[in-house]
Structure formats: C-alpha cells, structure tokens
Design a protein around this motif. Structure first.
Motif, short mmCIF file in Angstrom:
data_model
loop_
_atom_site.label_atom_id
_atom_site.label_comp_id
_atom_site.label_asym_id
_atom_site.label_seq_id
_atom_site.Cartn_x
_atom_site.Cartn_y
_atom_site.Cartn_z
N UNK A 140 7.46 1.59 14.30
CA UNK A 140 6.95 2.91 14.89
C UNK A 140 5.85 3.43 14.27
N UNK A 141 6.11 3.79 12.82
CA UNK A 141 5.14 4.39 11.88
C UNK A 141 3.81 3.69 11.66
N UNK A 142 3.92 2.40 11.59
CA UNK A 142 2.49 1.74 11.13
C UNK A 142 2.21 0.64 12.02
N UNK A 143 2.97 0.30 13.03
CA UNK A 143 2.46 -0.54 14.10
C UNK A 143 2.38 -1.89 13.49
N UNK A 144 3.42 -2.19 12.79
CA UNK A 144 3.40 -3.67 12.34
C UNK A 144 4.70 -4.20 12.63
N UNK A 145 4.70 -5.38 13.33
CA UNK A 145 6.03 -6.00 13.74
C UNK A 145 6.11 -7.27 12.71
N UNK A 146 7.38 -6.94 12.35
CA UNK A 146 8.16 -8.02 11.34
C UNK A 146 9.64 -8.24 11.93
N UNK A 147 10.17 -9.39 11.34
CA UNK A 147 11.69 -9.66 11.78
C UNK A 147 12.69 -9.22 10.81
N UNK A 148 13.61 -8.56 11.09
CA UNK A 148 14.71 -8.20 10.34
C UNK A 148 15.41 -9.27 9.64
N UNK A 149 15.64 -9.20 8.47
CA UNK A 149 16.39 -10.30 7.80
C UNK A 149 17.93 -10.41 8.38
N UNK A 150 18.51 -9.27 8.67
CA UNK A 150 19.94 -9.57 9.55
C UNK A 150 19.91 -10.73 10.47
N UNK A 151 18.70 -10.91 11.24
CA UNK A 151 18.61 -12.03 12.34
C UNK A 151 18.90 -13.54 11.41
N UNK A 152 18.35 -13.60 10.30
CA UNK A 152 18.65 -14.68 9.62
C UNK A 152 19.74 -15.05 8.64
N UNK A 181 20.77 -12.50 6.51
CA UNK A 181 20.45 -11.73 5.23
C UNK A 181 19.87 -10.19 5.59
N UNK A 182 20.83 -9.52 5.34
CA UNK A 182 20.30 -8.11 5.48
C UNK A 182 19.60 -7.83 4.11
N UNK A 183 18.60 -6.75 4.53
CA UNK A 183 17.87 -6.23 3.12
C UNK A 183 16.67 -7.00 3.00
N UNK A 184 16.38 -7.87 4.02
CA UNK A 184 15.14 -8.64 4.00
C UNK A 184 14.17 -8.53 4.96
N UNK A 185 13.06 -9.11 5.26
CA UNK A 185 12.39 -9.29 6.51
C UNK A 185 11.59 -10.49 6.34
N UNK A 186 11.14 -10.88 7.70
CA UNK A 186 10.35 -12.20 7.35
C UNK A 186 8.87 -11.71 8.09
N UNK A 187 8.01 -12.30 7.42
CA UNK A 187 6.70 -12.18 7.97
C UNK A 187 6.14 -13.59 8.28
N UNK A 188 5.44 -13.72 9.26
CA UNK A 188 4.69 -14.90 9.75
C UNK A 188 3.30 -14.78 9.43
N UNK A 189 2.56 -15.74 8.61
CA UNK A 189 1.14 -15.67 8.19
C UNK A 189 0.40 -16.41 9.25
N UNK A 190 1.10 -16.71 10.47
CA UNK A 190 0.30 -17.63 11.44
C UNK A 190 -0.81 -16.71 12.32
#
Length: 389
Positions: free
Chosen positions: A345-357, A359-368
């Motif tokens: 919402x604030x910075x317009x960057x989409x990453x994936x919440x760790x809860x989906x993997x 592990x809450x308290x983490x997020x995943x980024x893809x550098x592809x």
C-alpha cells in the motif's frame, strides 16, 4: 453443497499477491513485484523452434498417458547424465508441471491420518496437497543460519508409526538453501529399515551459486533409489513456466502404475507440443542458455545481497540456489501479512508473507527480475523498514 475436501484448501498466497500487484499495475500504480517465482527470461529459441516444428508436423494428437517415447527417453538420458540415475522408460511419467507430479504422488500414497514430514518453511502447496489427501502435515523447523535445513536427528524424532512420506526440496523454495551430500546421507541412514517414501522436489537443480554442489537424493545408494520419487521439470531451469512440463521417476512400480491410472482418468497426456518442445532442453541443447540465465541470477543475488546487508533489524540466509531471499523481520513486525500489505500500500512493492510458507515474521522476495528493479524495490523496502510503525 461443496465436498468437504474442497473446503480444506487455501488459496495459493503467491498467486494471490501477484494478482493484487497486477491489479494495481493495471490502475497505473508504479508497482515493483518480487512475488512470482518464475524466470523473467524468455524460453530458449531452440525450444520454441521444436514446438513450432511439432505443430507444423501435425503432432497435436493425443499421446500415451506417460508421454511420447522420445520425451521419456530424453528424461532418462538427462537423469543419467546429470544425476547418475538409471531409470527404465516405464518408470518415468510426464506431468502437467512438477506440482502435478507432487499432487498425484501424494494422492496415490497418502491415506486418512497418514503423516507427511515437511521441513519448514516450505513451498506453499506441500501442506495443502497433504490435507486434500486427508493426511497430516508434520512440520520440522531447522535453524535459520543453516538455511532451515533439517538434521537427521530432527527427522528421527519426528518419525512415528504413521509416517508415510518425507518431502525434500533442494535447492529450496523459499530459502534457496541446498542440502549437502553429507546431510542427505545422514537423513538416508535414518530412513533405512523404514517404509517411508521420499518425494524429492529438485526443480531448481541447475540454479546454483558459488560453485555449490547438488546431489539428487535417489543417487545416494540403492536404498534411496528404491524409496525416492525424483520430481523435476523445466519451469525454472528451462524458462518454461507456462508450458507446464514436469516429470517424475520412481522404482516403485506400484506407485508408477497408480499415478498413470490417476492421470489417465484426469488429464490424460500432458500437452503433446510441450512434450516435443522439451526434448532439446532435456538433451542439453540449450545448456548455454540455462548457464547464461544462472549467471544472471547469481549476479542479481549479489546485487540484492549488498543492499539487504545494509538494512538494520533484518536477517536472512544467503541463498545458494533458486532465486529467493527469505527475510526475517521479527524485530520489526511478527505479523507478516500485515507487514506485506502495508508495504504494498505505502511503497508499492509486492512480496510474499512468510505465513504462506509456514513462518510468520518473515517475507520472501524473488530476484527473478532486472537489476534496476531489484535496486529500486529494495531501496523502497529499506525506506519502509526505517520508518515502520
């Protein structure tokens, strides 16, 4: 009324985030997406040419459920050349992507209340597949500094009389860690004298960095060969995500037969044109394209690493493979969904919440994605974290 089994499935969080990012982009928002796990490189020309040739030759007919002989032979050759694995043609099946391979294996192996051991964090679909089969996912969490790889001791403690399957993923999504041969041998030793099957997801096998070695689990010894289903495909290492080409190989003839029957009554053969297109990739004819892509990903990883190391209050494991960073933000925010929504919402960057993997308290980024977008997106993340409240 819907069947109860359909109610247990969660929506794939990676696709949900990617869809939300696409919606914002369609509205004209300057969104940078680090969410989707697919190469941004085009499919190599030799693969596209093989597909075109197959179309022009009229190869768009039904094939055998397991696949055409030429493609099965190419898989057989690839597994021998790259992994030292000897499979007969009738021990190999092509599937609609490796996700399809995994799903069908679980459906054919797991019964109600059977336990499936899954190292956490895990690829989002593993537990959902197990739940759909009415099995019970059993999660084991390794140490962050070791790429969350589980140890033989942890595995031994998790085994019960109900344990049916061990899920292995190396190089891993979302961590990018790779099990060493020694680590795999220790796990293999625990498996001896059990009836536990191993589903070895090796999709990112050729995307490795810093000269890190890869060992196929089935290649360790005769025992692991007998109990392992080797699962792979070309979505990641062949830049063919939308082509949906996966495959499985197993010495368990009863399982192979069961999967063929299930596939024969669901999808039948996978796309015939995709099968022909996959042959040059499996035969190594676009290895240079794959190596060029691998080198680009390694460079992008290093670009991202330089920026991430300067951001305070986060931690992560330096990925040895795949194209992800899994970032610990527990010093900032333990609710990963809340963090990721605010970031979008604030910075317009989409990453994936760790809860989906798992592990809450983490997020995943893809550098592809491009180096410019990596730099721009991570600068936004650094700013967001600095001002987070």
């Amino acid at each position: 009324m819907l069947a109860q089994r359909s109610q247990v499935l969660e929506e794939s969080i990676t696709f949900a985030i990617a869809s939300l990012a696409d919606e914002l982009k369609a509205k004209g928002e300057d969104v940078i997406s680090f969410s989707t796990g697919e190469p941004d490189f085009d499919t190599p020309k030799i693969i596209k040419d093989a597909a075109i040739a197959a179309i022009e030759k009229g190869c768009g007919k039904y094939t055998a459920v397991a696949g055409i002989k030429q493609t099965l032979k190419a898989i057989q050759t690839k597994l021998k050349k790259d992994n030292g694995l000897d499979y007969e043609i009738n021990e190999i099946i092509t599937n609609v992507g490796a996700k399809h391979s995994l799903f069908q294996c679980i459906e054919c192996l797991v019964e109600k209340d059977d336990e499936v051991i899954i190292p956490a964090p895990y690829w989002v679909s593993y537990p959902e597949m197990v739940k759909f089969a009415e099995g019970k996912p059993i999660f084991i969490e390794g140490l962050e500094q070791n790429g969350f790889k589980i140890t033989a001791e942890q595995f031994q403690k998790a085994i019960t009389p109900k344990t049916k399957v061990l899920m292995l993923n190396s190089p891993s999504n979302p961590i990018g860690s790779i099990y060493s041969k020694e680590e795999l041998l220790a796990i293999a030793e625990v498996l001896k004298n059990t009836n536990i099957m191993v589903l070895s997801d090796e999709m990112y096998e050729k995307l490795r960095y810093d000269d890190t070695k890869f060992t196929a689990f089935a290649s360790l010894n005769e025992d692991t060969l007998k109990r392992t289903v080797t699962i792979n495909g070309l979505s990641k290492c062949g830049a063919m995500p939308g082509w949906r080409f996966g495959y499985m190989a197993s010495k368990n003839k009863a399982l192979v037969s069961a999967v063929k029957r299930l596939q024969g009554q669901s999808t039948s053969n996978i796309c015939s044109i995709t099968q022909y297109a996959a042959i040059p990739a499996l035969n190594g004819e676009c290895d240079q394209d794959i190596e060029t892509m691998r080198q680009a990903f390694e460079k992008r990883r290093n670009v991202a690493l330089d920026i991430l190391e300067k951001i305070p209050n986060i931690s992560f494991y330096k990925p040895e493979g795949a194209f992800y960073f899994f970032i610990n933000i527990q010093k900032i925010e333990k609710d990963s969904m809340k963090f990721c929504k605010k970031l979008l919402e604030q910075e317009k960057v989409a990453v994936v919440p760790g809860i989906g993997f798992g592990m809450d308290g983490y997020f995943r980024i893809s550098y592809a994605t491009s180096e410019d977008l990596i730099k721009k997106g991570l600068e936004r993340i650094a700013k967001f974290i600095k001002n987070y409240n």
